[in-house]
Design a protein around this motif. Structure first.
Motif, PDB file in Angstrom:
ATOM      1  N   ASP A 110      -7.489   3.882  10.317  1.00 18.85           N
ATOM      2  CA  ASP A 110      -7.466   5.227   9.714  1.00 18.85           C
ATOM      3  C   ASP A 110      -6.903   5.179   8.298  1.00 18.85           C
ATOM      4  N   HIS A 111      -7.025   4.034   7.638  1.00 17.22           N
ATOM      5  CA  HIS A 111      -6.554   3.917   6.252  1.00 17.22           C
ATOM      6  C   HIS A 111      -7.667   4.356   5.291  1.00 17.22           C
ATOM      7  N   GLY A 150      -6.586  -4.662   8.059  1.00 21.71           N
ATOM      8  CA  GLY A 150      -6.077  -3.443   8.692  1.00 21.71           C
ATOM      9  C   GLY A 150      -4.675  -3.592   9.261  1.00 21.71           C
ATOM     10  N   ALA A 151      -4.373  -4.759   9.841  1.00 18.25           N
ATOM     11  CA  ALA A 151      -3.040  -4.975  10.427  1.00 18.25           C
ATOM     12  C   ALA A 151      -1.965  -5.002   9.337  1.00 18.25           C
ATOM     13  N   GLU A 152      -2.306  -5.578   8.174  1.00 16.86           N
ATOM     14  CA  GLU A 152      -1.361  -5.577   7.060  1.00 16.86           C
ATOM     15  C   GLU A 152      -1.111  -4.144   6.578  1.00 16.86           C
ATOM     16  N   CYS A 153      -2.191  -3.370   6.476  1.00 17.83           N
ATOM     17  CA  CYS A 153      -2.052  -1.963   6.067  1.00 17.83           C
ATOM     18  C   CYS A 153      -1.179  -1.193   7.063  1.00 17.83           C
ATOM     19  N   ASP A 154      -1.372  -1.445   8.360  1.00 16.54           N
ATOM     20  CA  ASP A 154      -0.540  -0.792   9.382  1.00 16.54           C
ATOM     21  C   ASP A 154       0.938  -1.087   9.155  1.00 16.54           C
ATOM     22  N   SER A 155       1.240  -2.367   8.895  1.00 17.33           N
ATOM     23  CA  SER A 155       2.643  -2.775   8.715  1.00 17.33           C
ATOM     24  C   SER A 155       3.249  -2.155   7.461  1.00 17.33           C
ATOM     25  N   MET A 204       5.011   2.829   3.062  1.00 19.35           N
ATOM     26  CA  MET A 204       4.162   2.728   1.868  1.00 19.35           C
ATOM     27  C   MET A 204       2.855   3.492   2.057  1.00 19.35           C
ATOM     28  N   HIS A 205       2.211   3.837   0.930  1.00 14.40           N
ATOM     29  CA  HIS A 205       0.841   4.359   0.956  1.00 14.40           C
ATOM     30  C   HIS A 205      -0.094   3.155   1.097  1.00 14.40           C
ATOM     31  N   THR A 206      -1.227   3.339   1.784  1.00 16.04           N
ATOM     32  CA  THR A 206      -2.118   2.201   1.999  1.00 16.04           C
ATOM     33  C   THR A 206      -3.551   2.527   1.612  1.00 16.04           C
TER      34      THR A 206
END
Length: 244
Positions: free
Chosen positions: A231-232, A203-208, A214-216
């Protein structure tokens, strides 16, 4: 339409976490001492060992200091001290670039002599080939070294998948939980971030990645340690990856 990019994590996204934790890491730990001893006299030409020695020298953690003291008192050879230090990094799962580079070298030997064969999720190969046929640009961003990434796809149960990817990124680009890393990746892909879809089990990588524009997509699989997609958008199979 401008070129669309799919940026894929590996562990927990295209490959089971268990393959990395139960097969690759123990193999590297078991072979580490042999590899270091074999290449110790070639250090000037062995950048991963050079980098590992520097990292150990700079590391002020209690564990690192303790091993240095043992070497200073001549209780331990420097070479054995480095092996001890690297095994400590493996045990705490430190995202050390030098360690990742060394693991890549060790795994290469294992793959080449048939001791290792990578494991992928059942649909991974089919999805990668389909996306490639559709004209998507496929790239990898993993904490494992670029060499390790290429080996995993080259020695897959479905044959050599390495050629399906256009770009490879590891922690030489920057930490995976840093927005700047994803901005850098977009620049290297010559793409605007909003043309890039990033899939990860973290999740933290997706946040960054999202902070970089970027789209996640959050990969939620059995065995993945991070169960919180925040919320991804969640995908439980690569077949669910949609570019909308």
């Amino acid at each position: 339409m401008n070129q669309q990019h799919l940026l894929l994590d590996i562990e927990g996204t295209t490959c089971p976490v268990s393959f990395v934790s139960d097969v690759l890491f123990p193999f590297a730990k078991q072979e580490l001492s042999h590899y270091i001893k074999q290449h110790w006299n070639k250090i000037p030409h062995n950048k991963p060992i050079q980098a590992a020695k520097k990292e150990w020298l700079d590391d002020q953690s209690p564990e690192s200091k303790q091993i240095k003291q043992q070497v200073a008192k001549r209780e331990t050879e420097e070479m054995d001290g480095l092996v001890q230090y690297l095994k400590h990094l493996i045990s705490i799962d430190k995202k050390s670039t030098a360690l990742k580079d060394l693991q890549g070298k060790i795994w290469e030997h294992g793959y080449n002599n048939g001791q290792l064969k990578s494991q992928l999720f059942p649909e991974t190969a089919e999805c990668l080939r389909q996306w490639h046929r559709q004209g998507l640009t496929l790239s990898v961003y993993s904490s494992g070294s670029i060499q390790a990434q290429k080996l995993l796809y080259r020695h897959s149960p479905a044959g050599d998948l390495e050629k399906l990817f256009s770009h490879w990124f590891d922690t030489h680009t920057g930490p995976k939980k840093s927005t700047e890393s994803y901005i850098r990746i977009a620049e290297q892909l010559h793409s605007s971030p909003n043309k890039i879809w990033f899939v990860s089990d973290n999740g933290a990588e997706c946040d960054s990645a999202r902070s970089a524009g970027m789209h996640t997509l959050f990969s939620l699989r059995d065995g993945n340690p991070d169960r919180d997609p925040r919320d991804h958008k969640v995908v439980q199979s690569l077949r669910e990856v949609m570019f909308t």
